[in-house]
Motif scaffolding. Structure first.
Motif, short mmCIF file in Angstrom:
data_model
loop_
_atom_site.label_atom_id
_atom_site.label_comp_id
_atom_site.label_asym_id
_atom_site.label_seq_id
_atom_site.Cartn_x
_atom_site.Cartn_y
_atom_site.Cartn_z
N LEU A 32 0.64 -1.17 0.02
CA LEU A 32 -0.13 -0.08 0.02
C LEU A 32 0.88 1.32 0.07
CD1 LEU A 32 -2.75 0.97 0.01
CD2 LEU A 32 -2.91 1.10 2.39
N LEU A 33 0.73 2.08 -1.11
CA LEU A 33 1.52 3.17 -1.35
C LEU A 33 0.68 4.43 -1.14
CD1 LEU A 33 4.29 4.60 -2.02
CD2 LEU A 33 3.92 4.21 -4.51
N VAL A 34 1.12 5.29 -0.24
CA VAL A 34 0.20 6.66 0.09
C VAL A 34 1.35 7.61 -0.40
CG1 VAL A 34 -0.99 7.97 1.75
CG2 VAL A 34 -1.04 5.24 2.20
N ILE A 35 0.71 8.40 -1.39
CA ILE A 35 1.55 9.73 -1.88
C ILE A 35 0.61 10.87 -1.49
CG2 ILE A 35 2.36 10.81 -3.63
CD1 ILE A 35 2.76 8.17 -5.00
N VAL A 36 1.30 11.89 -0.71
CA VAL A 36 0.50 13.07 -0.47
C VAL A 36 1.29 14.17 -1.23
CG1 VAL A 36 0.09 14.57 1.41
CG2 VAL A 36 0.00 12.32 1.96
N ASP A 37 0.70 14.71 -2.34
CA ASP A 37 1.33 15.82 -3.04
C ASP A 37 1.59 17.28 -2.30
OD1 ASP A 37 2.44 16.71 -5.52
OD2 ASP A 37 0.68 17.68 -6.05
N GLU A 38 0.54 17.62 -1.26
CA GLU A 38 0.94 18.77 -0.85
C GLU A 38 0.61 18.61 0.60
OE1 GLU A 38 2.63 21.66 0.29
OE2 GLU A 38 2.68 21.75 -1.82
N LEU A 39 1.56 18.40 1.50
CA LEU A 39 1.46 18.35 3.09
C LEU A 39 1.02 19.65 3.74
CD1 LEU A 39 1.70 16.32 5.35
CD2 LEU A 39 4.17 16.94 5.43
N ALA A 40 1.48 20.66 3.19
CA ALA A 40 1.34 21.96 3.83
C ALA A 40 -0.29 22.22 4.02
CB ALA A 40 1.92 23.20 3.07
N ASP A 41 -0.83 21.82 3.01
CA ASP A 41 -2.48 21.78 2.82
C ASP A 41 -3.13 21.38 3.84
OD1 ASP A 41 -4.55 23.40 1.99
OD2 ASP A 41 -4.63 22.37 0.19
N LEU A 42 -2.64 20.11 4.08
CA LEU A 42 -3.22 19.01 5.14
C LEU A 42 -2.95 19.65 6.46
CD1 LEU A 42 -3.42 17.39 2.66
CD2 LEU A 42 -3.03 15.32 4.05
N MET A 43 -1.74 19.96 6.79
CA MET A 43 -1.23 20.67 8.12
C MET A 43 -1.97 21.92 8.50
SD MET A 43 0.64 18.10 9.27
CE MET A 43 1.54 19.06 10.43
N MET A 44 -2.47 22.60 7.36
CA MET A 44 -3.27 23.73 7.76
C MET A 44 -4.65 23.44 8.12
SD MET A 44 -2.08 26.51 4.49
CE MET A 44 -3.23 27.54 5.00
N VAL A 45 -5.41 22.50 7.46
CA VAL A 45 -6.77 22.01 7.78
C VAL A 45 -6.92 21.20 9.02
CG1 VAL A 45 -8.76 20.94 6.97
CG2 VAL A 45 -7.44 22.14 5.43
N ALA A 46 -6.08 20.11 9.27
CA ALA A 46 -6.29 19.12 10.40
C ALA A 46 -4.92 18.86 10.77
CB ALA A 46 -7.11 18.06 10.24
N PRO A 47 -4.14 19.88 11.48
CA PRO A 47 -2.75 19.43 11.72
C PRO A 47 -2.67 18.51 12.64
CG PRO A 47 -3.49 21.63 12.99
CD PRO A 47 -4.60 21.14 12.00
N ARG A 48 -3.27 18.33 13.79
CA ARG A 48 -3.16 17.41 14.80
C ARG A 48 -3.59 15.86 14.37
NH1 ARG A 48 -5.05 18.58 20.99
NH2 ARG A 48 -3.32 20.26 20.15
N ASP A 49 -4.70 15.74 13.54
CA ASP A 49 -5.21 14.49 13.18
C ASP A 49 -3.87 14.02 12.02
OD1 ASP A 49 -7.27 14.64 14.87
OD2 ASP A 49 -8.36 15.42 13.11
N VAL A 50 -3.60 14.79 11.23
CA VAL A 50 -3.00 14.62 10.13
C VAL A 50 -1.28 14.09 10.77
CG1 VAL A 50 -1.41 15.26 8.26
CG2 VAL A 50 -3.70 15.75 8.49
N GLU A 51 -0.86 15.04 11.55
CA GLU A 51 0.50 14.62 12.30
C GLU A 51 0.32 13.35 12.84
OE1 GLU A 51 3.84 16.58 15.01
OE2 GLU A 51 1.73 17.33 15.09
N ASP A 52 -0.66 13.19 13.90
CA ASP A 52 -0.71 11.81 14.49
C ASP A 52 -0.82 10.53 13.73
OD1 ASP A 52 -0.71 13.29 16.89
OD2 ASP A 52 -3.16 13.13 17.12
N SER A 53 -1.77 10.63 12.60
CA SER A 53 -1.61 9.67 11.51
C SER A 53 -0.45 9.43 10.90
CB SER A 53 -2.86 9.84 10.44
OG SER A 53 -4.03 10.10 11.11
N ILE A 54 0.25 10.35 10.60
CA ILE A 54 1.66 10.23 9.72
C ILE A 54 2.75 9.52 10.59
CG2 ILE A 54 3.36 11.37 8.77
CD1 ILE A 54 1.51 13.31 7.79
#
Length: 934
Positions: free
Chosen positions: A710-732
């Motif tokens: 399973l390959l997960v590719i995130v093209d723009e991490l900054a946009d995700l960190m602006m919307v839900a920084p805590r959830d995204v960081e915890d998952s990553i």
């Protein structure tokens, strides 16, 4: 006298100073009578005067009048015109020959040798006219003297040899090693044959005259045979010449000695002298065993299926065999649908179906079904008749004579559904619920990978140019001017930069070179100079200077190298080409996660395209599934609908956070299976599943399947960190910490590598980094933990730091065009339709109804509740500071928490009482999200 002195002073060749500037005798006389205190000043002035004169003389010498340019010669213009016409005709003829077939159409112009090839072709025509048509005149006499005199009776074959060499130069001039081998082999072959002809014709000597030598093996045969017959007689000379002829033949055909029997047998089969038993066995089996005709019909590819009664036009030696010859990839797996007994096919249909099934297995590297496998192992029809009525288990795939089989064949296992083909009719079809994360093939039984011909070939890399020589001269001049005992001993040219190796003399500090960075940049007229001290593995200092003539790195060249190396890793991706000219490729399964960062226009998107395209070129949807996150909504739209996707391309940042949480749940499920069956890595688990070593507990209806990567590719991490920084960081963080053994790998890309986007936890768990050009030193330190990325020149120039490496490697990223991506995507979409998972992006399916008074502030309310409960301090001003919201929003959040029993009522300016303990936080958050009813 004054006039003569004036004329002699002006006419002096060494005196170029005007008279007005020269001191006169009248002015010098008072100076001699001056006070003693002024004498030192006059002496200093007298000392400076010669220096000024010398400076003036040197300057005047440099400004000498330029020599007049010679007039262009008319003969030179004629020469250039003739040369241009000759090369134009040569390129046209070469294009005609290269247009025949597919092997030489993409030849790089830098490799062409059409001028030499046309010259050889013209010589072949002249020699043919002189030897075949008995040409008269001076040209015919010259051909007779040179060709007939040298080759004797075999002069008729010389035009054919010249034409073959000319065509070879037109079609494959880039294969210098092969061309040299062919020339050497032909030379040995000609010498051996002419020597034997000379001996067979009576070994005429020079005393017999030139006509006798021409009637034998010519001068070449005489020179080869005479020393041998004189020293060891004809008894030993003939075997030696025969051995020389065989050696030349083996060299020309590139045949090892141990492969001679196999080549002779294949030649006999092609000529019809030997019998190939396999087609007869297939036909005999097809005519005799009519019980499984419908199964064979179902095993045909979709394009070869016909309606009952329709004519069969399948050609087993046509397109499938051609594709097999072009691409012998690694074994591919496929699922076979459950057959349905129906119309009985005749013998021709059954034989064609058997051939199609076997060809599909050979082409795609699959293990053939048990029936075809028995055919290839020589099972007789009588034995088959005795064993067929009773159901037998599917045999495990053993050693197979299929030429495309490779060691990865051991990972394959015939599915139980194929074993059921041996039953006359299934009494009760098993209806086992498949795992939701597995791929369900949509009708097609095979999946062929895209051909490498869809990717263009690049030209050869330059090893040296005039710009490199100028830079070497400039560096040497800088070292001599600053009196540094150092010398440029060599350089390695890459597609973007060239690294010059500088060796220091004894007792010379390395800091002497690094201190000259700005002076070197000034001398070579390039601000992007990077010094490596020392070069890894060498006692030398490296100076990387950009090339003025940059070269492009094509993705197809890197993948062709991996294909030629027979590397069957489905996660192997192509990155580009390093400074030393070597291709850079790594397996994502070994990295195991990667961070790609760089400023806008530095080549980040091209790197992501090459990464995805590499996976599509080398992996089937059963090998690798992908989750693509594209918040910009325009970068990855070209890959919409490919069968490798497990969910449609995610463009909403909130949905992306949910997808990352689903990946965490998928990782936990995989680890549950690994723990239950006692395996530490997903590869070992998959191998055990394919070998049939794992069994589910009794009473369980679950059917085990191999897990894909399973390959997960995130093209723009900054946009995700602006919307839900805590959830995204915890998952990553959870994915990067644990998911390696579960076969889940993460690629993060961002154009804003700041500390609030690439946090310390993310950096600590993503070991592999790829940095493109950044705008500041701070960004380079965020990506690589060291400087260097701020000196890159953009457009694919990057620093690659894989896991375990101490220093980054400078490389030029590969490039794939939009047309190539579109062709590969279309090929994949034609092979199979995507099967999406419904639970990746949960949306509102797994959530309860949210209260109307919360509205769109659910995430903010959850953060406020977590903050208040964890700190046990309910203050509106604290919410303003921590959540960066206004007073009105903070007061509304406090009122919502009061209505749900999180905090008490307001007591003036005092902080509110917190009514929930930290261990009750999960329940409170569930109530806020509306999940308490479940």
């Amino acid at each position: 006298m004054k006039l003569w002195a004036h004329v002699s002073l002006v006419a002096s060749p060494g005196n170029l100073t005007p008279m007005a500037s020269r001191p006169s005798a009248a002015k010098k006389q008072p100076a001699k009578k001056a006070a003693p205190s002024k004498a030192p000043a006059k002496k200093a002035a007298a000392k400076n005067a010669p220096a000024k004169k010398a400076a003036v003389k040197r300057t005047a010498a440099k400004k000498s009048a330029p020599a007049p340019k010679p007039a262009p010669s008319p003969t030179g213009g004629v020469y250039r015109l003739v040369r241009a016409l000759w090369l134009g005709v040569a390129h046209a003829v070469g294009a005609v020959f290269r247009g025949i077939g597919q092997g030489a159409r993409n030849l790089d112009p830098a490799h062409r040798k059409d001028g030499v090839a046309l010259l050889l072709l013209a010589a072949a025509l002249i020699v043919a006219a002189g030897t075949w048509a008995d040409l008269r005149g001076p040209v015919g006499d010259l051909v007779e003297i040179l060709v007939t005199g040298a080759f004797g009776r075999l002069d008729l074959l010389v035009p054919i040899l010249l034409a073959m060499i000319a065509v070879r130069f037109m079609r494959h001039p880039e294969q210098q090693d092969a061309n040299g081998r062919i020339v050497i082999g032909l030379s040995a072959l000609v010498i051996g044959v002419l020597g034997q002809v000379h001996i067979a014709c009576g070994s005429p000597a020079r005393s017999d005259g030139m006509q006798g030598i021409r009637d034998a093996g010519g001068l070449i045969g005489w020179a080869a045979a005479t020393p041998l017959t004189y020293t060891m007689t004809e008894v030993l000379a003939v075997p030696l010449l025969v051995l020389l002829t065989v050696f030349g033949l083996l060299v020309v055909t590139a045949t090892p000695v141990n492969a001679v029997p196999q080549r002779l047998r294949s030649l006999g089969v092609r000529l019809g002298l030997l019998h190939d038993p396999e087609p007869d066995e297939y036909q005999e089996y097809g005519e005799d065993d009519e019980r499984y005709d419908e199964q064979w019909r179902q095993a045909l590819p979709a394009r070869s299926r016909r309606r009952p009664g329709a004519p069969q036009d399948y050609d087993p030696d046509g397109a499938e065999q051609e594709a097999l010859a072009k691409r012998r990839g690694r074994p591919r797996r496929s699922a076979v649908p459950q057959p349905e007994l129906g119309r009985r096919l005749d013998a021709v249909d059954v034989a064609a179906a058997a051939a199609a099934a076997l060809d599909g297995a050979v082409l795609h590297g699959m293990p053939p079904s048990p029936l075809v496998a028995d055919l290839t192992q020589g099972v007789s029809v009588g034995d088959r008749e005795d064993t067929m009525p009773t159901p037998v288990p599917a045999p495990s795939p053993g050693p197979s004579p299929v030429p495309a089989a490779r060691p990865k064949q051991e990972r394959l296992k015939v599915e139980p559904v194929v074993a059921d083909l041996t039953k006359p009719a299934p009494e009760e079809p098993r209806d086992l619920p498949p795992r939701a994360e597995q791929l369900q093939l949509s009708g097609d039984i095979t999946y062929s990978l895209p051909s490498l011909d869809l990717l263009t070939r690049g030209g050869p890399g330059k090893a040296r140019s005039e710009a490199n020589d100028r830079v070497v001269a400039s560096l040497t001049n800088v070292f001599s001017e600053f009196k540094v005992d150092a010398a440029v001993t060599g350089f390695t040219r890459g597609p973007t930069v060239t690294r010059y190796e500088v060796e220091l003399g004894p007792a010379v500090k390395v800091e002497r070179i690094t201190a000259l960075t700005k002076n070197i940049a000034y001398a070579v007229a390039s601000p992007d100079v990077r010094i490596i001290s020392p070069i890894p593995g060498k006692s030398a200092v490296g100076i990387e200077i950009p090339n003025t003539d940059r070269e492009m790195v094509n993705l197809g060249d890197v993948l062709r190298l991996a294909e030629s190396a027979e590397d069957d890793d489905p996660m192997l991706v192509a990155f580009g080409k390093d400074v030393e000219g070597g291709y850079v490729m790594h397996s994502l399964a070994k990295m195991p996660h990667m961070l790609v960062a760089g400023a806008t226009g530095s080549g980040k998107s091209s790197c992501i395209n090459c990464l995805i395209t590499s996976v599509m070129m080398r992996a089937t949807p059963e090998d690798v599934r992908m989750v693509l996150v594209d918040p910009k909504r325009v970068e990855l739209t070209a890959y919409e609908g490919i069968p490798h996707l497990i969910t449609p391309i995610i463009t909403n940042p909130k949905r992306a956070a949910e997808a990352l949480q689903w990946v965490v749940r998928e990782m936990d499920l995989r680890y549950d299976d690994l723990a239950a069956f006692g395996y530490r890595h997903i590869d070992d688990f998959n191998k055990a599943v394919r070998d049939g070593k794992l069994k589910t507990p009794e009473g369980s209806e679950r059917e085990l399947h191999a897990y894909p990567y399973l390959l997960v590719i995130v093209d723009e991490l900054a946009d995700l960190m602006m919307v839900a920084p805590r959830d995204v960081e915890d998952s990553i963080v959870r994915i990067t910490q644990l998911a390696r053994a579960a076969g889940i790998h993460l690629v993060l890309a961002t154009q804003r590598p700041s500390v609030d986007v690439v946090t310390g936890l993310i950096k600590a768990n993503v070991p592999s980094r790829l940095a493109f050009a950044t705008s500041s030193l701070a960004d380079s330190r965020v990506i690589l933990d060291q400087p260097g990325a701020e000196k890159l020149i953009g457009k694919g120039d990057g620093l690659f730091l894989p896991m375990g490496a101490n220093k980054p490697t400078r490389m030029q990223g590969a490039f794939v065009t939009e047309e190539e991506v579109a062709a590969i995507v279309q090929h994949c979409k034609d092979q199979m339709t995507p099967v999406f998972r419904d639970d990746v992006v949960v949306g509102s399916k797994q959530k309860k109804e949210i209260d109307e008074d919360i509205g769109d502030d659910l995430d903010l309310l959850c953060q406020a509740a977590e903050l208040v409960v964890s700190t046990q301090f309910g203050s509106t001003s604290m919410l303003q500071r921590k959540l960066r919201v206004g007073f009105a929003k903070a007061g509304r959040l406090m009122d919502l928490m009061e209505s749900r029993g999180v905090v008490g009522p307001s007591e003036g300016s005092k902080a509110r009482d917190v009514l929930v303990k930290p261990d009750e936080l999960d329940g409170v958050l569930a109530v806020i999200r509306g999940e308490s009813a479940g």
